[in-house]
Design a protein around this motif. Sequence first.
Motif, PDB file in Angstrom:
ATOM      1  N   ARG A 197     -35.289 -24.433  -6.932  1.00 18.49           N
ATOM      2  CA  ARG A 197     -36.259 -23.739  -6.085  1.00 18.49           C
ATOM      3  C   ARG A 197     -37.038 -24.701  -5.203  1.00 18.49           C
ATOM      4  O   ARG A 197     -37.360 -24.405  -4.058  1.00 18.49           O
ATOM      5  CB  ARG A 197     -37.243 -22.941  -6.950  1.00 18.49           C
ATOM      6  CG  ARG A 197     -36.624 -21.762  -7.621  1.00 18.49           C
ATOM      7  CD  ARG A 197     -37.640 -20.812  -8.210  1.00 18.49           C
ATOM      8  NE  ARG A 197     -38.662 -21.440  -9.022  1.00 18.49           N
ATOM      9  CZ  ARG A 197     -39.144 -20.951 -10.148  1.00 18.49           C
ATOM     10  NH1 ARG A 197     -38.641 -19.816 -10.626  1.00 18.49           N
ATOM     11  NH2 ARG A 197     -40.096 -21.554 -10.807  1.00 18.49           N
ATOM     12  N   SER A 198     -37.335 -25.869  -5.719  1.00 17.24           N
ATOM     13  CA  SER A 198     -38.137 -26.833  -4.954  1.00 17.24           C
ATOM     14  C   SER A 198     -37.386 -27.381  -3.751  1.00 17.24           C
ATOM     15  O   SER A 198     -37.993 -27.966  -2.846  1.00 17.24           O
ATOM     16  CB  SER A 198     -38.570 -27.992  -5.859  1.00 17.24           C
ATOM     17  OG  SER A 198     -37.428 -28.624  -6.436  1.00 17.24           O
ATOM     18  N   ALA A 199     -36.057 -27.207  -3.720  1.00 12.62           N
ATOM     19  CA  ALA A 199     -35.252 -27.744  -2.623  1.00 12.62           C
ATOM     20  C   ALA A 199     -35.106 -26.761  -1.471  1.00 12.62           C
ATOM     21  O   ALA A 199     -34.460 -27.087  -0.467  1.00 12.62           O
ATOM     22  CB  ALA A 199     -33.874 -28.152  -3.133  1.00 12.62           C
ATOM     23  N   LEU A 200     -35.699 -25.566  -1.596  1.00  7.93           N
ATOM     24  CA  LEU A 200     -35.607 -24.579  -0.513  1.00  7.93           C
ATOM     25  C   LEU A 200     -36.615 -24.944   0.568  1.00  7.93           C
ATOM     26  O   LEU A 200     -37.779 -24.566   0.534  1.00  7.93           O
ATOM     27  CB  LEU A 200     -35.881 -23.171  -1.053  1.00  7.93           C
ATOM     28  CG  LEU A 200     -35.858 -22.031  -0.024  1.00  7.93           C
ATOM     29  CD1 LEU A 200     -34.571 -22.040   0.782  1.00  7.93           C
ATOM     30  CD2 LEU A 200     -36.065 -20.680  -0.695  1.00  7.93           C
ATOM     31  N   THR A 201     -36.144 -25.692   1.553  1.00  5.83           N
ATOM     32  CA  THR A 201     -36.982 -26.142   2.656  1.00  5.83           C
ATOM     33  C   THR A 201     -36.614 -25.387   3.927  1.00  5.83           C
ATOM     34  O   THR A 201     -35.678 -24.582   3.947  1.00  5.83           O
ATOM     35  CB  THR A 201     -36.801 -27.655   2.881  1.00  5.83           C
ATOM     36  OG1 THR A 201     -35.426 -27.893   3.245  1.00  5.83           O
ATOM     37  CG2 THR A 201     -37.134 -28.438   1.619  1.00  5.83           C
ATOM     38  N   ASN A 202     -37.338 -25.664   4.986  1.00  5.96           N
ATOM     39  CA  ASN A 202     -37.041 -25.021   6.271  1.00  5.96           C
ATOM     40  C   ASN A 202     -35.652 -25.391   6.786  1.00  5.96           C
ATOM     41  O   ASN A 202     -34.982 -24.581   7.425  1.00  5.96           O
ATOM     42  CB  ASN A 202     -38.107 -25.396   7.307  1.00  5.96           C
ATOM     43  CG  ASN A 202     -39.406 -24.645   7.081  1.00  5.96           C
ATOM     44  OD1 ASN A 202     -39.402 -23.502   6.645  1.00  5.96           O
ATOM     45  ND2 ASN A 202     -40.522 -25.288   7.362  1.00  5.96           N
ATOM     46  N   LEU A 203     -35.211 -26.619   6.507  1.00  7.46           N
ATOM     47  CA  LEU A 203     -33.873 -27.035   6.937  1.00  7.46           C
ATOM     48  C   LEU A 203     -32.794 -26.227   6.225  1.00  7.46           C
ATOM     49  O   LEU A 203     -31.805 -25.797   6.836  1.00  7.46           O
ATOM     50  CB  LEU A 203     -33.681 -28.536   6.681  1.00  7.46           C
ATOM     51  CG  LEU A 203     -34.478 -29.489   7.585  1.00  7.46           C
ATOM     52  CD1 LEU A 203     -34.258 -30.932   7.158  1.00  7.46           C
ATOM     53  CD2 LEU A 203     -34.061 -29.297   9.041  1.00  7.46           C
ATOM     54  N   VAL A 204     -32.974 -26.042   4.912  1.00  7.74           N
ATOM     55  CA  VAL A 204     -32.020 -25.226   4.153  1.00  7.74           C
ATOM     56  C   VAL A 204     -32.052 -23.782   4.651  1.00  7.74           C
ATOM     57  O   VAL A 204     -31.011 -23.128   4.792  1.00  7.74           O
ATOM     58  CB  VAL A 204     -32.347 -25.287   2.649  1.00  7.74           C
ATOM     59  CG1 VAL A 204     -31.459 -24.327   1.863  1.00  7.74           C
ATOM     60  CG2 VAL A 204     -32.193 -26.711   2.133  1.00  7.74           C
ATOM     61  N   PHE A 205     -33.248 -23.284   4.933  1.00  8.44           N
ATOM     62  CA  PHE A 205     -33.400 -21.914   5.416  1.00  8.44           C
ATOM     63  C   PHE A 205     -32.696 -21.741   6.761  1.00  8.44           C
ATOM     64  O   PHE A 205     -32.014 -20.728   6.993  1.00  8.44           O
ATOM     65  CB  PHE A 205     -34.884 -21.583   5.531  1.00  8.44           C
ATOM     66  CG  PHE A 205     -35.179 -20.161   5.907  1.00  8.44           C
ATOM     67  CD1 PHE A 205     -34.532 -19.110   5.266  1.00  8.44           C
ATOM     68  CD2 PHE A 205     -36.094 -19.870   6.899  1.00  8.44           C
ATOM     69  CE1 PHE A 205     -34.803 -17.796   5.606  1.00  8.44           C
ATOM     70  CE2 PHE A 205     -36.367 -18.557   7.250  1.00  8.44           C
ATOM     71  CZ  PHE A 205     -35.719 -17.518   6.595  1.00  8.44           C
ATOM     72  N   PHE A 265     -44.847 -20.285  -9.225  1.00  3.09           N
ATOM     73  CA  PHE A 265     -43.953 -20.703  -8.144  1.00  3.09           C
ATOM     74  C   PHE A 265     -44.605 -21.756  -7.257  1.00  3.09           C
ATOM     75  O   PHE A 265     -44.300 -21.855  -6.071  1.00  3.09           O
ATOM     76  CB  PHE A 265     -43.559 -19.484  -7.313  1.00  3.09           C
ATOM     77  CG  PHE A 265     -43.058 -18.331  -8.118  1.00  3.09           C
ATOM     78  CD1 PHE A 265     -42.077 -18.525  -9.090  1.00  3.09           C
ATOM     79  CD2 PHE A 265     -43.575 -17.058  -7.929  1.00  3.09           C
ATOM     80  CE1 PHE A 265     -41.616 -17.457  -9.844  1.00  3.09           C
ATOM     81  CE2 PHE A 265     -43.124 -15.991  -8.675  1.00  3.09           C
ATOM     82  CZ  PHE A 265     -42.144 -16.183  -9.650  1.00  3.09           C
ATOM     83  N   SER A 266     -45.496 -22.534  -7.830  1.00  3.70           N
ATOM     84  CA  SER A 266     -46.184 -23.563  -7.040  1.00  3.70           C
ATOM     85  C   SER A 266     -45.250 -24.673  -6.593  1.00  3.70           C
ATOM     86  O   SER A 266     -45.578 -25.440  -5.685  1.00  3.70           O
ATOM     87  CB  SER A 266     -47.344 -24.159  -7.853  1.00  3.70           C
ATOM     88  OG  SER A 266     -46.857 -24.714  -9.075  1.00  3.70           O
ATOM     89  N   ASP A 267     -44.071 -24.774  -7.241  1.00  3.31           N
ATOM     90  CA  ASP A 267     -43.111 -25.810  -6.841  1.00  3.31           C
ATOM     91  C   ASP A 267     -42.324 -25.408  -5.592  1.00  3.31           C
ATOM     92  O   ASP A 267     -41.589 -26.223  -5.029  1.00  3.31           O
ATOM     93  CB  ASP A 267     -42.134 -26.089  -7.978  1.00  3.31           C
ATOM     94  CG  ASP A 267     -41.380 -24.835  -8.428  1.00  3.31           C
ATOM     95  OD1 ASP A 267     -41.961 -23.738  -8.306  1.00  3.31           O
ATOM     96  OD2 ASP A 267     -40.233 -24.964  -8.897  1.00  3.31           O
ATOM     97  N   CYS A 268     -42.468 -24.158  -5.153  1.00  2.00           N
ATOM     98  CA  CYS A 268     -41.733 -23.681  -3.974  1.00  2.00           C
ATOM     99  C   CYS A 268     -42.527 -23.958  -2.698  1.00  2.00           C
ATOM    100  O   CYS A 268     -43.757 -23.944  -2.694  1.00  2.00           O
ATOM    101  CB  CYS A 268     -41.457 -22.189  -4.088  1.00  2.00           C
ATOM    102  SG  CYS A 268     -40.499 -21.730  -5.546  1.00  2.00           S
ATOM    103  N   GLN A 269     -41.804 -24.174  -1.628  1.00  2.00           N
ATOM    104  CA  GLN A 269     -42.431 -24.457  -0.339  1.00  2.00           C
ATOM    105  C   GLN A 269     -42.416 -23.198   0.542  1.00  2.00           C
ATOM    106  O   GLN A 269     -41.411 -22.495   0.580  1.00  2.00           O
ATOM    107  CB  GLN A 269     -41.681 -25.572   0.390  1.00  2.00           C
ATOM    108  CG  GLN A 269     -41.551 -26.864  -0.403  1.00  2.00           C
ATOM    109  CD  GLN A 269     -40.761 -27.910   0.358  1.00  2.00           C
ATOM    110  OE1 GLN A 269     -40.823 -27.987   1.583  1.00  2.00           O
ATOM    111  NE2 GLN A 269     -40.006 -28.714  -0.367  1.00  2.00           N
ATOM    112  N   PRO A 270     -43.523 -22.926   1.228  1.00  2.00           N
ATOM    113  CA  PRO A 270     -43.515 -21.794   2.176  1.00  2.00           C
ATOM    114  C   PRO A 270     -42.490 -22.029   3.282  1.00  2.00           C
ATOM    115  O   PRO A 270     -42.232 -23.167   3.682  1.00  2.00           O
ATOM    116  CB  PRO A 270     -44.944 -21.778   2.727  1.00  2.00           C
ATOM    117  CG  PRO A 270     -45.757 -22.534   1.726  1.00  2.00           C
ATOM    118  CD  PRO A 270     -44.848 -23.557   1.141  1.00  2.00           C
TER     119      PRO A 270
END
Length: 601
Positions: free
Chosen positions: A150-158, A195-200
């Motif tokens: 979950r922590s690897a879901l960044t804007n680039l991945v999106f 879910f604090s490890d997730c990035q907006p």
Amino acid sequence: MNAIPECVANLSNPSASFRVKLTFADLIVVVRGSTTLTETQKRDLISDLEAAAQILGLLTSAVPCDVVWLNQHLFRKSAAACGKSNYRFRNILSSVRKALRLVGLHQPRRCGESELTPEWIELLDAATFQPQRAGLRRLFRYCAVRGLPRSALTNLVFEAFLDEEGATRLSASTTRRGAAVARACNRVIASSPRFSDCQPLQAPRRRQPYTFSLKHFPDLQAEEAVFQEWLSPSQGKSLFKAKGSKRRARPATVKARCFAVRQMAAALVHMGHDPTAITSFAYLVEHASDILDFFDARARAKLPEEERAEAEIVGGQLAVIAETLFIIGAHFLGLTGEPLEQLRAMRKLAQPRRKVGLTGKVRERLLRLIQPYNRSRLLLLPEEVEKAARKADRTDTAMARRFMLAVAILILLVCPLRMKNLAGLRLDQHLQRLGPGGRWITHIVIAGTKMKGHADLEWPVPPAAARLLDTWIRVWRPLMAGETGGSPYLFPAFGKADSKSQAALAEGIKKLIRREIDLEVHPHLMRHFAAWRHLNRHPGQYEIVRRALGHASVETTIATYCGLEAENAARLFHGGLEDDTTEARRLVRAKQRGKAAAQRR
């Protein structure tokens, strides 16, 4: 037709060059040669591929098997506008997807959550709004299949996910899915500290902006601040005591005019002007023709190539820019003489020609709607949704949203409001319970300050409509209001204290009617439908229609709806013709019988 190399049919991820080269004609060859399809499936796939090409207005040999291109062109018109029912259109899309999968150009069908890891399932389960789960499920599956936490879901991945979706998934919502999925994901992340490890996430821009900040034009920025204050002359002081004061401009108008200034400066830069020379409003007015040429060319570039040269570009953005230039020149700078006349002429050229009555597209949609079966389905739609809701689970948010849209349609049928007033209806202000005991809603009451015609509205609500409204407020509205439940609006935004936006409510109404009745009906068309219903039963009663629609002048009503009684008039005319024909037939037969009797004698 061209034969396709056998290796193409076995590719799981074809290159872009293959996507460009393959056409629907090639797909038909693949379908005919398939060993996994039955003869019936082959016939249906070929028929639907040819129907899709017909919708696009092209031969099958000219339709590329490029999902990106198909997403851009196949959904430009609704199913009804293409002469297809929604059911038929969905079948065509399903067949196109299936055919594209045969050559590896479309995502395989994946259902359920079997490919998701426990941490992604936990995040998905936090999404309480059911319609958002499908988009989140695809995003989370994309990450889980690639082994991303979950922590690897960044804007680039999106962005990579959205690129793959656009290139391998045929859907009308592909081009606008990014913002909706990002909002849903951010809402889930903010719902719990787990879910604090997730990035907006931030959805990528769908459009590349062409304007610049006025910080690049310091002198122009200072004059723009003065212009903004000038547009709102009564701000910070008495409207009535100020010398030479005038009516306050609405905040939306001030915002639009100031943004137009930014657009003008950007247009001049794109036209080759030196940014350092753009220092004043006088410079903008002096080069008004260059500004308008830029926006004219920009509008033409969006048209099909064969229509660009002959198209007349008026209205819209061009008219707003021309109007703002005239306001600046005539009223802010105080120009006179030839410069002012030139601005006035440019404004006139940019304004759309005034049309009396309904436009061709609106009239066509209205004519479809008023057909006996179609209008009957629309009038009964709220009742049908209510019947379905009785059997549904009271926690079903999809049914709650459907019920909300049915209530909105019912109000438009009972009281043909404009969208601004419909979306702004409040439980504590506009829905009055004036009957004994205050059990039922009896009136919709809106102050004249909120109405376009500045006339107070006090509209009675029929008992059947009042019961449906009560069911919405008691049973289904709390589900749409979310956990906060603090919104005073009849149609609340999900989980917020604000109302549902006009655009979202209007789009929902259109989609529900399109899905249930297979017609293109925008909310404002409901006002035209209300006028037709009354005039069809009571020809010539324009004053009643004027009051119902809130027009300031009966001349406006007559100019818009004169002729809508034509169907009823035609029926009366045809009835008279049938009576005359019957009488003529009787007289001719009597005359012929008289001649026959005379001959026998």
